[in-house]
Design an enzyme around this catalytic site. Sequence first.
Site: not given
Length: 445
Positions: A74, A118, A293, A351, A291, A163
Amino acid sequence: MSFPADFVWGTATSSYQVEGAAQEDGRGPAIWDEFSRTPGKVKNGDTGDVACDHYHRFPQDIALMRDLGVNGYRFSVAWPRVLPQGVGRINEAGLDFYTRLVDALREAGIEPYLTLYHWDLPQALQERGGWENPDSVAWFSEYSHVVSSALGADIGHWITLNEPFVISMVANLMGVHAPGKRDPVAAYTIAHHLMLAHGASVPIVRANAPGAEVGITLDQTYSDPLTSSDADRRAARRFAAFHNDWFLEPVFRGVYPADLLARLEPQGVLARVDLSQIERARVPIDFLGVNYYTRSLVRDNPGEPLLGLDFGRNEHGQHTALDWEVYPDGLLHTLLYLRNAYYPAKIYITENGCAYDDPQPSNGVVEDPERARYYQLHLPAAAEAIRLGVPVAGYFAWSMFDNFEWAEGYDKRFGIYHVDFATQQRTPKRSALAYRDRIAAERTR
Ligand code: FCB
């Protein structure tokens, strides 16, 4: 733990974070060039001028990916490389770079996953108001058309935006990312235009890339109340609405979340948003990119005006170098929630990863036990979600390389490959070798 045979094993990067070559072959300036040159905005005054020099080193970098055994990469296209002024004149040399990159990926048997945006908005467009300008929807449509008509035949997977929460809120409400505003009206106007831009872009990409999958990547935080009090529970719900639902609801239902809308409208922060337009954000998508985290521990705080909350910390938890709690259950909760609330046709984890202060390479490897453990904990969460029926089709480790970590500069390292920024030497970390072994084991299962 096991994954479907056709599961996509990948790594991810983004243009400004790895490419470098900021002034080469006709690339125009991006808002991050400007921002990183503004004193005090990025740690140590770091910039993306050189980054990982991926622009020149991509053949060797792709060879490393092949060694790793990944079958997906990606990356993102730098808008100002393709359209130096944001719109109008096309820079063929910029498009040519991505054609060469994609050809090299194909030769290595790696499927490209292309993100259109991005975060490196052309500075020329920022000077016209950037995403605050309603024309940004048309600008992004033009850019989507230019890239997808050039590369449409070669790319099977497209992500419109990476995002939108960070693009709007982190950059324009909190002021941490370019262009560094602290203006709630601007931030909500931008969030709105981003959703409309996504809705406009998907059919353009589809028309130029028949048969391709098109989606969007939304960063999800898993919110828990800090205590079991009703006030904290309600605060956790508000934070989930602010961070996740404000973008999920437009994409899947063409509306804004009613609970947060009721709180924000009287505050005037939606003054420049035409709420009736939001249904345009709901266009059919083939997958949702997620994504993930960490989780957020949310506490009620009536003194904070916008949302009435702030955050606590799990003192018993483990934390990364960015003080993000390691919380793999949050990935499982998130995936189950997305499935149950929206039934996306497919999910790619676009991600997942962590920053740690790694030691220097020694004997050709960097020992990063904590990062290896982070992956070891999060992959089973993805496998468990699949077992429970969530259509997770792929996983992309963030990141292939240590790179320009936005406002943190080069200080915070997310790579599974170490990069020595003085020599551009790449060295695998233990986490990369473990990822390689995991992929190989899954394939022979
Ligand atoms: C995400 C970004 C990515 C990287 C990671 C750590 O928010 O998409 O570029 O910075 O965080």
